[in-house]
Every structure is written in C-alpha cells, then in structure tokens.
Design an enzyme around this catalytic site. Structure first.
Site, PDB file in Angstrom:
ATOM      1  N   PHE A   1      33.210  10.529  28.762  1.00  0.00           N
ATOM      2  CA  PHE A   1      32.296  10.528  27.628  1.00  0.00           C
ATOM      3  C   PHE A   1      32.945   9.853  26.417  1.00  0.00           C
ATOM      4  O   PHE A   1      34.126  10.087  26.135  1.00  0.00           O
ATOM      5  CB  PHE A   1      31.943  11.964  27.197  1.00  0.00           C
ATOM      6  CG  PHE A   1      31.251  12.793  28.221  1.00  0.00           C
ATOM      7  CD1 PHE A   1      29.866  12.782  28.335  1.00  0.00           C
ATOM      8  CD2 PHE A   1      31.976  13.623  29.071  1.00  0.00           C
ATOM      9  CE1 PHE A   1      29.213  13.585  29.268  1.00  0.00           C
ATOM     10  CE2 PHE A   1      31.337  14.429  30.009  1.00  0.00           C
ATOM     11  CZ  PHE A   1      29.957  14.411  30.107  1.00  0.00           C
ATOM     12  N   ASP A   2      32.165   9.079  25.705  1.00  0.00           N
ATOM     13  CA  ASP A   2      32.530   8.688  24.349  1.00  0.00           C
ATOM     14  C   ASP A   2      32.312   9.914  23.454  1.00  0.00           C
ATOM     15  O   ASP A   2      31.683  10.896  23.867  1.00  0.00           O
ATOM     16  CB  ASP A   2      31.640   7.519  23.906  1.00  0.00           C
ATOM     17  CG  ASP A   2      31.916   7.072  22.476  1.00  0.00           C
ATOM     18  OD1 ASP A   2      33.062   7.234  22.006  1.00  0.00           O
ATOM     19  OD2 ASP A   2      30.981   6.574  21.829  1.00  0.00           O
ATOM     20  N   GLY A   3      32.823   9.855  22.231  1.00  0.00           N
ATOM     21  CA  GLY A   3      32.682  10.984  21.316  1.00  0.00           C
ATOM     22  C   GLY A   3      31.473  10.865  20.411  1.00  0.00           C
ATOM     23  O   GLY A   3      30.396  11.409  20.684  1.00  0.00           O
TER      24      GLY A   3
ATOM     25  N   ASP B   1      27.734   4.905  23.468  1.00  0.00           N
ATOM     26  CA  ASP B   1      26.598   4.408  22.681  1.00  0.00           C
ATOM     27  C   ASP B   1      26.799   2.966  22.240  1.00  0.00           C
ATOM     28  O   ASP B   1      25.883   2.363  21.681  1.00  0.00           O
ATOM     29  CB  ASP B   1      26.374   5.293  21.442  1.00  0.00           C
ATOM     30  CG  ASP B   1      27.485   5.138  20.424  1.00  0.00           C
ATOM     31  OD1 ASP B   1      27.187   4.889  19.234  1.00  0.00           O
ATOM     32  OD2 ASP B   1      28.664   5.273  20.800  1.00  0.00           O
TER      33      ASP B   1
END
Length: 315
Positions: free
Chosen positions: A178-180, A293
């Site tokens: 996951f990105d943050g 994103d």
C-alpha cells in the site's frame, strides 16, 4: 436492493457468510486478459462480441493482472481451513461481468479451467454495476474501468483501477503493498504539500504528530486484511503486508507509524522512500498487488513487472 440480473452460484465452492468473509469483487477484465475481446466489442459492437465469446467458450481466457492476486488469496483460505476447518473469516471472491449469462459461459469455463474458487458470477446489464457491491458485502472492488472504480469509491467501497499487464508474481505467500497518503491515509498532507510545498508539509506533520491521520479509501480493506493476518503467528502467516510511501522516515514517518498503531493495523514492513522511485523496492518485494494514487508510481511499478492498481481521486 435488487440483485444483479443474473447471479450464477458456483456449486463447487462453499458459499460464505458475507458479514464475516472478506469479499472481493473482481471484474472479468481485471482477472482475465480480455483486451482483444474488448477491442472487438468497441469496433464491431455487442452482437459480434457475443458471437465471438460463444464460438470460443471452451478456449480459456489468458490470465489478467489480478489473476495471481486471486490465486494467492485462495492459498490463504487453504491455510486457514487447514488449521481451523470451521473458520468463517475467509476470503470470498465474486466475479462481476457486464456480459449476458449466454456470452459469459467462456468466463465461467475459464475460471473452472484454472481452478479459481469464485463463489458467484454476477452478470449485470445495468450501466452502473457497482450498485450491487454493498448488497454482497464487498470490501474490495477491482476493475479495469475508471468510472466503475469511482462509483464504488463514492459508495464507500475500497476500490482500485487495474491496468492490463504481464504478471509473474510468485504464488505464495499473499503479498499486498500500500501507498500511504490518499490510499491508506487521507490526502490531508498531500493537500498541504500542493499548497505550501515540502517545508509546509513537514511543519504540518510535526504539529499534528500526535493526531492520527484520517482514513483513506483503502483503509477498510486493509483493516479486514489485518484481521485475517492476526489469525496466524508471524512465522507461519501466509500474508505479508507492506507500506511503501514517498514520505521520509525522519520528518514524516512518525505520524504514519502512530496512525497505524492507533488503528491496530499491523504492517510487516514499511519503506519510507523520501521521494525516491518506488519501482526498485517493489521489484524486491514482488507484491501480488500494489495500491497507489500516483500514476507515475503505478507506471514505475508496472515497468518493474509489479501488478498495480490505481486509487484515483474521484472529486
């Protein structure tokens, strides 16, 4: 809420309680490579597409971007049931398709050919098929159509856009990266960065260090994944989770770690890239899916052969 126009229940897969299972809905173009067929549909219309699918119903479709991810999810179910045959906190896979049931026979046959444990095939004629996600208890929706993904996100369902690519991820264990910001967390700091630059964002993070960040669009899915993760001890767990964020560990990492701790969300490894490209570290991790994103990060991951899913801003 009305059921999809036609739902085919797979009798060879045990049906699960959606209130307890982690339900993942995946579209046909996300799990199979249907680019050739999709182009035929766009160029020659629905009737020609249906004829093509019916004529080739016994020819399995090639795997798509989300294929290895779904296989790895099945492996986790297998490991859970080996230790606890009555366990109900399992992954449950639904396949969502805009095909009619008649032209969808090839899709069902393809899933059977590969041994995919898809519990239901939902053939939906509505323009917005995401209206059925909540009624099925879906916690993650993967699609190759941005409109569908945005509709799902607006309905409060964790969702991401899958780009078709060649994938060669090792089968086990299940690895999810996951990105943050704007993925696990809200985009509050991203907004400050856009308005005030890096120094403004760093100052904001320092001032807000003790305050957990808001929830991002993938938080709900990550929490359900974490719940299954906790069923295993660390050495035997068939799930590995990663945070791969552009934040720097020194200036902006503390708040991220504190937020995860406040949520009770355990992440196996965290990488604070300080703006460096994410592709090389993702190539080392080899996740079955990477959520981000930023399209530049998605492209960098895809260039490394990492299956990637874009979490768009749908304002």
């Amino acid at each position: 809420m009305a059921e999809p126009e036609s739902t085919v229940v797979n009798p060879s897969v045990k049906q699960k309680d959606p209130s307890k299972a982690l339900v993942i809905a995946v579209t046909t173009r996300a799990i199979f490579n249907l680019e050739e067929e999709h182009q035929l549909y766009l160029e020659k219309g629905k009737e020609e597409y249906v004829r093509h699918q019916q004529a080739n119903q016994d020819r399995p479709l090639p795997p798509g971007t989300a294929f290895a991810f779904i296989q790895a999810v099945q492996y986790v179910n297998k490991k859970i049931l080996e230790s606890s045959p009555a366990e109900e906190d399992l992954f449950d896979i639904l396949l969502l398709s805009n095909n009619s049931p008649e032209s969808g026979v090839r899709i069902i046959n393809s899933a059977k050919h590969y041994g995919l444990e898809i519990s239901k095939f939902c053939f939906v004629s509505d323009e917005d098929s995401t209206q059925y996600l909540k009624s099925h208890g879906v916690k993650l929706f993967l699609s190759a159509d941005r409109t569908d993904v945005c509709n799902a996100l607006r309905r409060g369902v964790s969702a991401a856009l899958v780009f078709q690519q060649e994938v060669q991820a090792p089968s086990t264990p299940l690895r999810v990266a996951f990105d943050g910001d704007a993925v696990l967390f809200s985009d509050e700091t991203d907004q400050i960065f856009r308005e005030q630059g890096l120094e403004g964002a760093v100052q904001y993070e320092r001032a807000m260090e003790a305050v957990p960040m808001g929830e991002g669009p993938m938080k709900a899915f990550a929490m359900h994944l974490g719940k299954i993760h906790k069923k295993f001890n660390r050495e035997e767990c068939p799930i590995r989770t990663y945070l791969v964020t552009a934040r720097s560990g020194r200036d902006m990492g503390i708040r991220a770690i504190k937020t995860l701790r406040e949520w009770g969300l355990a992440i196996d490894e965290a990488f604070f890239m300080d703006g460096a490209p994410k592709g090389p570290i993702l190539a080392q991790i080899q996740p079955h899916i990477f959520f981000d994103d930023g399209l530049h990060n998605i492209q960098g991951a895809r260039d490394m052969g990492v299956p990637s899913a874009w979490v768009p801003s749908c304002y």
